[in-house]
Motif scaffolding. Structure first.
Motif, mmCIF file in Angstrom:
data_model
loop_
_atom_site.group_PDB
_atom_site.id
_atom_site.type_symbol
_atom_site.label_atom_id
_atom_site.label_comp_id
_atom_site.label_asym_id
_atom_site.label_seq_id
_atom_site.Cartn_x
_atom_site.Cartn_y
_atom_site.Cartn_z
ATOM 1 N N GLN A 30 0.839 -1.176 -0.297
ATOM 2 C CA GLN A 30 -0.128 -0.090 0.292
ATOM 3 C C GLN A 30 1.342 1.237 -0.170
ATOM 4 N N VAL A 74 1.168 -4.358 3.848
ATOM 5 C CA VAL A 74 0.391 -4.457 5.109
ATOM 6 C C VAL A 74 1.018 -4.216 6.205
ATOM 7 N N SER A 98 -5.095 -2.998 2.603
ATOM 8 C CA SER A 98 -4.551 -2.673 1.846
ATOM 9 C C SER A 98 -5.820 -2.328 0.792
ATOM 10 N N GLU A 101 -5.370 3.839 1.289
ATOM 11 C CA GLU A 101 -3.943 4.226 1.580
ATOM 12 C C GLU A 101 -3.950 5.131 2.944
#
Length: 787
Positions: A30, A74, A98, A101
């Motif tokens: 991410q 993540v 995931s 953001e």
């Protein structure tokens, strides 16, 4: 308002979770973005080095202080920030998911020129208290904190009940009782705007309710104060919730769906265009008890089905030359009808001998403009409007027996606010802030009681407006790396009765060692009475006179001393001792035990007239917090509060306040396990033990003779119910899949089914004293998806 799930439905929910746990995805990444600002000026800092702990991932902030790091795995991460002119900062165990953001804001403190006798602290992270010019009794929190603790129901207020000094032993409401004070002494502030009671099914003048209206999905970095708060906050005597709304994602569109105790929720955020940093954030929620009832699930209110909905939003519009504009707001409404059933005495939202109809509305909308004249000087100008409405109707099922239970009440309060705040960073040692707030307060009240011969007779009819003017100035001076002074003055003036006050605040923080800090703070605080109180009328010679019109402000003097110590392995503790002297509390002119210090924990608004500011009270106590912030896969938090809270009514006798529970002990902990590095299983537990609720004993013999409840008034709040105890256990499963995240939790509340007492009341039909218990065991299920 509670939901009881049958064993078959629980088994179905568990089966669904077990099936979904088999779906493991490949390693997900991410984007982590954020902004680094100067802690004193709030201006973005360029050329700050940002590093993800334990990886090669890093970035450098641009001219506005912004940064972005892609392909961050993540899970939980640490972030380090360093700059040659600032003290380094570090955030640990930030959650990266995931489906969304991660956005953070870091505040760096400019380095002082260090002399030989000063302490040099490496990797220092300033406390939230230091960032907000507070010296003591300040706790920072964010959206993740509101979700973490067992039993919190995603509610900001219920989360805060775990902090030292807070006592909440009412399962049906989220009132915040701070250090033995009335919940009415709490100030709710959102984006710099004082707001009315942010809870569904609330009442005028109250600060709590059964269901919170503040959606925790939109909460940004916020602070909770429990005493001697800084000069930027006023018109409060107990504490402050200083809330902010986070910014929507200005990089991509993201969506959230959630269903659970608080309702069915849908949220969206994102940029307005690819070429702009402007963003929007909006969340909508609707109650689901009606749906659950149709499925045969008992929602805890008998035939009554609560309905409510709310919305939260924020729009951020940054410009290159004109500064930052923000449009924000929250709003909601709620409604419930209770039909009395003569054989049902278990529902403590309403007595069984009357019908109760209640509806509420609340809203806040504001426009904020922030502009930097240079790197050290900025101003914030805010225009806002708030409003609240409460409509209540109660009809006795036996008008001859309970004529006083027939009434109609409709209350409207709304305000228009203009606020101007100027912030100046003079040097690395000095920061100065001044503020001016003008409120125009509008009100409209109608209140009537039924008379057997004349029908409903008005007891209150008032519609008008007045003004409240407030101003403050506060200064922070860093004598050295050891010693910091926070001081300020605050004043307010109420045009309604031409009452004005001025207050002083001062606090010192001294670092004896790099890990040990002593604190001392003093503050005088005043609060106006709830607006409706000023207009209660007294019949005098055939006419009505507003005998409360000239009431002054309640005064509170806080003194707080503390010690904070950082230990090895991320453990730390904080010890605070305090005393609080209360003066000018409204009491009745005739000798009674009644005092406004006891209002606020129920739905009553207080219909007393002929009040004067001659009451007194005091609170004193000590608090210990032992904490291990989340690290190594687990966290621990324990708070112990011991206190005493007394008052004097107009009869001169000393009594316990209604909130004098004497002690509260909380123990919370949680452990996480990672599955293949991307999914998470977590177990959280909470234990609470507290002194029982105070109550005034009922004179049973006199009550039987009068056919209504009669109390021993000279023994006001003398007795206490048995000790409150509750254990909650929360199970969470979080799945990170490509492009989305799903989270399930089941929160088993009061797993021991402990019978905590709600109250005692006199049943005139059976001529006996009855006891009502609070919530027994019940599980709370929640599902959330982000994509």
């Amino acid at each position: 308002m509670w939901i009881h799930y049958g064993p078959q439905k629980l088994a179905l929910v568990l089966m669904i979770i077990l099936v979904l746990t088999g779906r493991l995805a490949a390693q997900q990444t991410q984007t982590v973005r954020g902004t680094v600002v100067d802690q004193q000026s709030k201006k973005g800092i360029a050329a700050v080095s940002i590093h993800i702990t334990g990886t090669y991932l890093s970035a450098i902030t641009d001219s506005s202080g912004s940064f972005s790091i892609n392909k961050v795995p993540v899970g939980r991460i640490g972030i380090q920030a360093s700059h040659i002119g600032y003290e380094p900062a570090q955030l640990n165990n930030m959650v990266v998911e995931s489906g969304k953001e991660t956005y953070i804001t870091l505040e760096l403190l400019e380095k002082l020129v260090v002399t030989q006798d000063e302490i040099v602290v490496t990797g220092r992270r300033e406390s939230m208290a230091g960032q907000q010019m507070a010296t003591v009794s300040a706790t920072g929190f964010n959206a993740e904190d509101t979700r973490r603790f067992a039993g919190s129901r995603n509610d900001v207020a219920r989360m805060a009940s775990n902090f030292a000094g807070v006592n909440s032993v009412n399962d049906g409401r989220n009132d915040i009782i701070i250090r033995g004070n009335s919940p009415q002494g709490l100030l709710w502030r959102l984006e710099g705007v004082d707001i009315p009671n942010p809870n569904h099914f609330g009442s005028l003048g109250a600060t709590g309710g059964p269901v919170g209206m503040l959606n925790n999905n939109v909460i940004g970095q916020s602070v909770f104060y429990t005493g001697a708060f800084p000069a930027q906050f006023g018109n409060a005597t107990a504490g402050v919730f200083d809330l902010s709304l986070r910014k929507g994602n200005s990089n991509r569109h993201e969506f959230t769906g959630q269903v659970g105790f608080n309702g069915l929720e849908l949220g969206a955020e994102g940029p307005f265009s690819k070429n702009s940093k402007a963003s929007y954030l909006i969340y909508y929620r609707y109650s689901i008890p009606g749906l659950l009832k149709s499925l045969g699930v008992n929602v805890g209110t008998g035939a009554a089905v609560p309905t409510y909905q709310d919305i939260s939003f924020k729009v951020d519009l940054p410009t290159k030359k004109a500064g930052q504009f923000s449009l924000f707001g929250i709003g909601g409404n709620s409604k419930i009808d209770f039909k009395g059933e003569l054989k049902d005495t278990s529902n403590f939202y309403n007595d069984p001998y009357s019908n109760l109809y209640n509806s509420t509305k609340m809203g806040v909308a504001g426009l904020k403009h922030t502009y930097f004249f240079n790197n050290t000087t900025s101003y914030t100008f805010t225009l806002a409007a708030t409003g609240t409405n409460v409509t209540t109707r109660q009809d006795s099922l036996d008008a001859d027996r309970l004529p006083h239970k027939n009434y109609r009440q409709n209350g409207n309060e709304w305000r228009y606010m203009a606020s101007l705040v100027l912030n100046k960073k003079i040097s690395a040692r000095d920061r100065f802030t001044i503020g001016l707030i003008l409120d125009q307060l509008h009100y409209s009240y109608t209140d009537s009681l039924r008379d057997a011969d004349h029908g409903f007779i008005p007891v209150l009819e008032e519609k008008d407006h007045t003004e409240l003017l407030r101003g403050y100035a506060q200064w922070q001076h860093r004598f050295s790396n050891r010693l910091t002074l926070n001081t300020g003055v605050y004043g307010q003036y109420l045009a309604l009765n031409k009452k004005g006050v001025a207050e002083g605040r001062a606090g010192l923080r001294y670092a004896f060692t790099p890990g040990g800090t002593a604190t001392l703070a003093y503050g005088t605080h005043h609060q106006m009475q709830t607006l409706m109180t000023y207009f209660h009328e007294t019949p005098v010679n055939g006419s009505f006179v507003q005998t409360n019109r000239n009431l002054g402000f309640t005064q509170s003097n806080h003194i707080v001393a503390g010690w904070e110590q950082v230990l090895k392995a991320n453990w730390k503790y904080k010890l605070e001792a305090y005393t609080q002297l209360l003066n000018n509390i409204p009491v009745q002119t005739r000798p009674t035990d009644w005092s406004a210090v006891n209002l606020g924990a129920g739905y009553e608004t207080g219909l007393e007239d002929s009040l004067v500011n001659k009451g007194k009270g005091y609170n004193y106590g000590a608090e210990l917090t032992v904490e291990k912030p989340f690290a190594g896969g687990y966290y621990f938090l324990s708070t112990v509060s011991v206190f005493n809270s007394k008052y004097k009514g107009s009869n001169g006798g000393q009594h316990n306040t209604a909130f004098n529970g004497n002690y509260v002990v909380n123990a919370l902990g949680g452990k996480e396990w990672q599955l293949k590095g991307i999914h998470t299983i977590a177990v959280d537990m909470k234990l609470t033990a507290a002194g029982g609720k105070r109550y005034t004993p009922i004179n049973e013999a006199a009550s039987k003779q009068a056919n209504r409840v009669i109390y021993y008034e000279d023994r006001s709040f003398e007795l206490r119910t048995k000790a409150y105890f509750r254990m909650d256990i929360k199970l969470t499963y979080r799945m990170n899949s490509k492009g989305y995240m799903q989270e399930f939790f089941i929160d088993f509340q009061n797993v021991t089914n402990h019978k905590n007492v709600f109250n005692q009341w006199y049943d005139s039909r059976s001529a006996s004293i009855r006891t009502q218990n609070q919530l027994g065991f019940w599980p709370n299920f929640n599902y959330r998806i982000q994509f």
